[in-house]
Scaffold this motif. Sequence first.
Motif, PDB file in Angstrom:
ATOM      1  N   ILE A  45       0.845  -1.195   0.000  1.00  0.00           N
ATOM      2  CA  ILE A  45       0.000   0.000   0.000  1.00  0.00           C
ATOM      3  C   ILE A  45       0.881   1.248   0.000  1.00  0.00           C
ATOM      4  N   SER A  46       0.676   2.116  -0.985  1.00  0.00           N
ATOM      5  CA  SER A  46       1.475   3.342  -1.063  1.00  0.00           C
ATOM      6  C   SER A  46       0.916   4.445  -0.171  1.00  0.00           C
ATOM      7  N   GLY A  47      -0.376   4.358   0.141  1.00  0.00           N
ATOM      8  CA  GLY A  47      -1.028   5.433   0.885  1.00  0.00           C
ATOM      9  C   GLY A  47      -1.648   6.483  -0.008  1.00  0.00           C
ATOM     10  N   PHE A  48      -1.357   6.419  -1.314  1.00  0.00           N
ATOM     11  CA  PHE A  48      -1.878   7.397  -2.266  1.00  0.00           C
ATOM     12  C   PHE A  48      -2.983   6.780  -3.119  1.00  0.00           C
ATOM     13  N   VAL A  49      -3.944   7.614  -3.488  1.00  0.00           N
ATOM     14  CA  VAL A  49      -5.028   7.192  -4.367  1.00  0.00           C
ATOM     15  C   VAL A  49      -5.155   8.190  -5.512  1.00  0.00           C
ATOM     16  N   ALA A  50      -5.875   7.777  -6.549  1.00  0.00           N
ATOM     17  CA  ALA A  50      -6.078   8.651  -7.707  1.00  0.00           C
ATOM     18  C   ALA A  50      -7.552   8.722  -8.070  1.00  0.00           C
ATOM     19  N   TYR A  51      -7.973   9.900  -8.475  1.00  0.00           N
ATOM     20  CA  TYR A  51      -9.244  10.081  -9.171  1.00  0.00           C
ATOM     21  C   TYR A  51      -8.901  10.493 -10.588  1.00  0.00           C
ATOM     22  N   ARG A  52      -9.612   9.897 -11.548  1.00  0.00           N
ATOM     23  CA  ARG A  52      -9.299  10.143 -12.956  1.00  0.00           C
ATOM     24  C   ARG A  52     -10.552  10.566 -13.703  1.00  0.00           C
ATOM     25  N   GLY A  53     -10.346  11.247 -14.793  1.00  0.00           N
ATOM     26  CA  GLY A  53     -11.490  11.607 -15.613  1.00  0.00           C
ATOM     27  C   GLY A  53     -11.080  12.193 -16.938  1.00  0.00           C
ATOM     28  N   THR A  54     -11.965  12.078 -17.920  1.00  0.00           N
ATOM     29  CA  THR A  54     -11.789  12.735 -19.213  1.00  0.00           C
ATOM     30  C   THR A  54     -13.040  13.541 -19.504  1.00  0.00           C
ATOM     31  N   VAL A  55     -12.857  14.753 -19.994  1.00  0.00           N
ATOM     32  CA  VAL A  55     -13.976  15.619 -20.363  1.00  0.00           C
ATOM     33  C   VAL A  55     -13.702  16.183 -21.752  1.00  0.00           C
ATOM     34  N   PRO A  56     -14.759  16.470 -22.525  1.00  0.00           N
ATOM     35  CA  PRO A  56     -14.549  17.075 -23.843  1.00  0.00           C
ATOM     36  C   PRO A  56     -13.867  18.431 -23.731  1.00  0.00           C
ATOM     37  N   ILE A  57     -12.973  18.700 -24.642  1.00  0.00           N
ATOM     38  CA  ILE A  57     -12.362  20.022 -24.727  1.00  0.00           C
ATOM     39  C   ILE A  57     -13.306  20.928 -25.508  1.00  0.00           C
ATOM     40  N   THR A  58     -13.704  22.025 -24.901  1.00  0.00           N
ATOM     41  CA  THR A  58     -14.629  22.971 -25.519  1.00  0.00           C
ATOM     42  C   THR A  58     -13.994  24.358 -25.535  1.00  0.00           C
ATOM     43  N   GLU A  59     -14.740  25.318 -26.038  1.00  0.00           N
ATOM     44  CA  GLU A  59     -14.242  26.691 -26.045  1.00  0.00           C
ATOM     45  C   GLU A  59     -14.060  27.225 -24.635  1.00  0.00           C
ATOM     46  N   GLU A  60     -14.814  26.659 -23.673  1.00  0.00           N
ATOM     47  CA  GLU A  60     -14.703  27.105 -22.288  1.00  0.00           C
ATOM     48  C   GLU A  60     -13.502  26.498 -21.568  1.00  0.00           C
ATOM     49  N   THR A  61     -12.919  25.440 -22.130  1.00  0.00           N
ATOM     50  CA  THR A  61     -11.755  24.811 -21.499  1.00  0.00           C
ATOM     51  C   THR A  61     -10.572  25.776 -21.527  1.00  0.00           C
ATOM     52  N   PRO A  62      -9.902  25.990 -20.397  1.00  0.00           N
ATOM     53  CA  PRO A  62      -8.699  26.837 -20.422  1.00  0.00           C
ATOM     54  C   PRO A  62      -7.734  26.359 -21.500  1.00  0.00           C
ATOM     55  N   GLN A  63      -7.318  27.273 -22.347  1.00  0.00           N
ATOM     56  CA  GLN A  63      -6.550  26.896 -23.527  1.00  0.00           C
ATOM     57  C   GLN A  63      -5.064  26.688 -23.252  1.00  0.00           C
ATOM     58  N   ASP A  64      -4.599  27.134 -22.092  1.00  0.00           N
ATOM     59  CA  ASP A  64      -3.183  26.954 -21.768  1.00  0.00           C
ATOM     60  C   ASP A  64      -2.853  25.467 -21.715  1.00  0.00           C
ATOM     61  N   ASP A  65      -1.763  25.089 -22.359  1.00  0.00           N
ATOM     62  CA  ASP A  65      -1.189  23.745 -22.224  1.00  0.00           C
ATOM     63  C   ASP A  65      -2.022  22.630 -22.853  1.00  0.00           C
TER      64      ASP A  65
END
Length: 411
Positions: A186-206
């Motif tokens: 057990i590392s003690g760390f967990v992850a939450y993951r997700g994918t969302v569509p990129i839209t015009e409202e998505t911050p464009q940086d990076d």
Amino acid sequence: MFEPEPSTEAAITEVLVIGGGMTGLASALALSRNGASVTVVERAREFGEVGAGLQMAPNATRILQRWGLLEKARAIGVQPRHLIFRDAISGEELTRQTLGGEFEKRYGAPYIVIHRSDLHRILLDACREAGVTLVTDAAVTSVETVDGRATARVASGAVYEADAVLAADGLKSRMRREVSDDEPVISGFVAYRGTVPITEETPQDDLENVVVYLGPNCHLVQYPLRKGELLNTVAVFKSPSFERGEEQYGGVDELQNAYVDCVPAVRNALANVGLEVRWPMYDREPIENWITGRMVLTGDAAHPMLQYLAQGACQAIEDAATMQDVTRGTVFPGEGSGGGVDVDAWDDALREFAERRAPRTARVQRTARVWGASWHVSGIGRTLRNLLFASRGDGNFQYNDWLYLPVADEG
């Protein structure tokens, strides 16, 4: 699509692969390219992968290129321009690596990010085209070796006989119990993951980069997927409930609390992750022996690692390529030979496979732990970490070469 398993009369195959994930399919494809008759048995009712994005470094894409699959991965993935590390508390950029140009030339292949399910589908289609036998709803309960032949028994009563068995059944491998009594760490760390569509409202940086924000006991990774149509986000943090032994946790207060001191760009990105499932982070201690009789561990069954080097799938693909190399010309006369197995050569081939792979994967496992620890420091440790990262200029390959350059035995 459900593909029924055979009757209780033993099905004969040259190679049986246990597990139809990334490792199993890559291994099956590699051996089929040597002319082997390969059967893959998967315990689930259908082949598929869960999760979100994968980072495929040059040590893996170079092998996809060798198998003729790189362009398919390029066509559906994204080739990011830079890998950027930032401090999650201040937002300052610590270091960046340009991933095209000199980087790609040096390592002989690109750096690609791709959805797990897309890469899995590419490998599955390639296995079907190569004539690999694919069986679902088949949970292997035991493997024994008698007189140079392996016999695998399935929960339903089906039986398989093979010259060799590759156990690619993952982190909590049932087959690993045959060679080691260890347990996942057990590392003690967990992850939450997700994918969302990129839209015009998505911050464009990076939106053309892989960006990693490093914070005390947390980090966050973002990059585009599927030709820039999706934004992949992974939030990883130290979880008190996981340290207590709870793989899943009903609330999301831990997630929000872990990032409370981070810059708005990080806190706002938490809205992109799914809250239904969290992913507990485990690895195992490296082991030297992967073999019992004619069965050998591979992929996460042999060397599960933490995600900080983004090498889990990459090392599984390296495993498959090495297995292809050690059986070509010994167990199998050559690619496209249509068989001609020399069963006496299998013992040497499996031994050589483990001898080549165990030291390298152990180094990756151990380095991933150290790398992760450096990401999550606070106080003076954070100050020193930031100074070290900032001292590294773009185009400095000293930390990459051992991992990305071709290894001496790479075919």
